[in-house]
Design an enzyme around this catalytic site. Structure first.
Site, PDB file in Angstrom:
ATOM      1  N   MET A  90       0.841  -1.168   0.000  1.00  0.00           N
ATOM      2  CA  MET A  90       0.000   0.000   0.000  1.00  0.00           C
ATOM      3  C   MET A  90       0.883   1.227   0.000  1.00  0.00           C
ATOM      4  SD  MET A  90      -1.552   2.612   1.561  1.00  0.00           S
ATOM      5  CE  MET A  90      -2.643   3.553   2.299  1.00  0.00           C
ATOM      6  N   PRO A  91       1.403   1.613  -1.132  1.00  0.00           N
ATOM      7  CA  PRO A  91       2.152   2.859  -1.145  1.00  0.00           C
ATOM      8  C   PRO A  91       1.230   4.056  -0.908  1.00  0.00           C
ATOM      9  CG  PRO A  91       2.710   1.507  -3.033  1.00  0.00           C
ATOM     10  CD  PRO A  91       1.504   0.899  -2.394  1.00  0.00           C
ATOM     11  N   LEU A  92       1.721   4.988  -0.126  1.00  0.00           N
ATOM     12  CA  LEU A  92       1.070   6.274   0.047  1.00  0.00           C
ATOM     13  C   LEU A  92       1.988   7.292  -0.603  1.00  0.00           C
ATOM     14  CD1 LEU A  92      -1.006   8.254   1.176  1.00  0.00           C
ATOM     15  CD2 LEU A  92       0.247   8.191   3.340  1.00  0.00           C
ATOM     16  N   ASP A 115      -4.688  -0.200  -5.818  1.00  0.00           N
ATOM     17  CA  ASP A 115      -3.912   0.233  -4.645  1.00  0.00           C
ATOM     18  C   ASP A 115      -3.375   1.632  -4.967  1.00  0.00           C
ATOM     19  OD1 ASP A 115      -2.433   0.497  -2.380  1.00  0.00           O
ATOM     20  OD2 ASP A 115      -1.299  -1.353  -2.612  1.00  0.00           O
ATOM     21  N   ALA A 122       5.623   6.369   0.924  1.00  0.00           N
ATOM     22  CA  ALA A 122       5.681   5.459   2.059  1.00  0.00           C
ATOM     23  C   ALA A 122       5.211   4.098   1.551  1.00  0.00           C
ATOM     24  CB  ALA A 122       4.790   5.951   3.198  1.00  0.00           C
TER      25      ALA A 122
END
Length: 126
Positions: free
Chosen positions: A1-3, A38, A72
Site C-alpha cells: 500500500m504505497p502512500l 492500490d 511510504a
C-alpha cells in the site's frame, strides 16, 4: 500500500497534475509490484517561497518544474525493483505531462507491513 505524496510549485493545470498522478501510479503497477486499485496519492502545491531546492545538487540541473515524490511503502522491494521504478517513473513523466527527467526527485520511506491501517481500525497485514 504505497502512500504517495507529490510536491510541486503552484500553478500547474488540473490536467498536468492528473498526468503526474497517473504516470506515478502506472510506474508503480509496472515496476514496483503494486496491485490494481492500490492507489493513494495526494498532491501538495507550494508557492515559490515554500518550495526550496538546490538547482544543481549532484550535478543535476533542476528547474522550477521540479516534482518531489515521496512514497511510504512496505520494505519488501529489491534494489533492482527500486531502480526500475525510478527509471520508469522518470520515463512516464517525461511523456505525460512532459517533465524533464532531471526534474523528478523520488524518495522512498520504507516501513513494516504492520504499520498500515487501511480503514476500520484494522491492520490487515499485521
Amino acid at each position: 500500500m504505497p502512500l504517495v505524496r507529490v510536491s510541486l510549485r503552484r500553478g500547474k493545470s488540473a490536467q498536468h497534475i492528473a498526468a503526474i498522478r497517473n504516470s506515478i501510479y502506472r510506474a508503480m503497477i509496472e515496476s514496483f509490484n503494486v496491485p490494481q486499485n492500490d492507489r493513494f496519492i495526494v498532491v501538495h502545491q507550494h508557492d515559490a517561497e515554500e518550495f526550496d531546492y538546490d538547482p544543481n545538487y549532484l550535478d543535476i540541473a533542476r528547474t522550477d518544474d521540479l516534482v518531489m515524490i515521496q512514497i511510504a511503502c512496505n520494505n519488501t522491494r529489491t534494489v533492482e525493483q527500486k531502480k526500475a521504478f525510478y527509471q520508469r517513473t522518470a520515463e512516464l513523466l517525461s511523456k505525460e505531462p512532459g517533465l524533464r527527467p532531471q526534474d523528478v526527485l523520488i524518495n522512498l520511506l520504507e516501513t513494516g507491513k504492520e504499520n498500515w491501517s487501511f480503514g476500520n481500525g484494522q491492520a490487515p497485514y499485521a
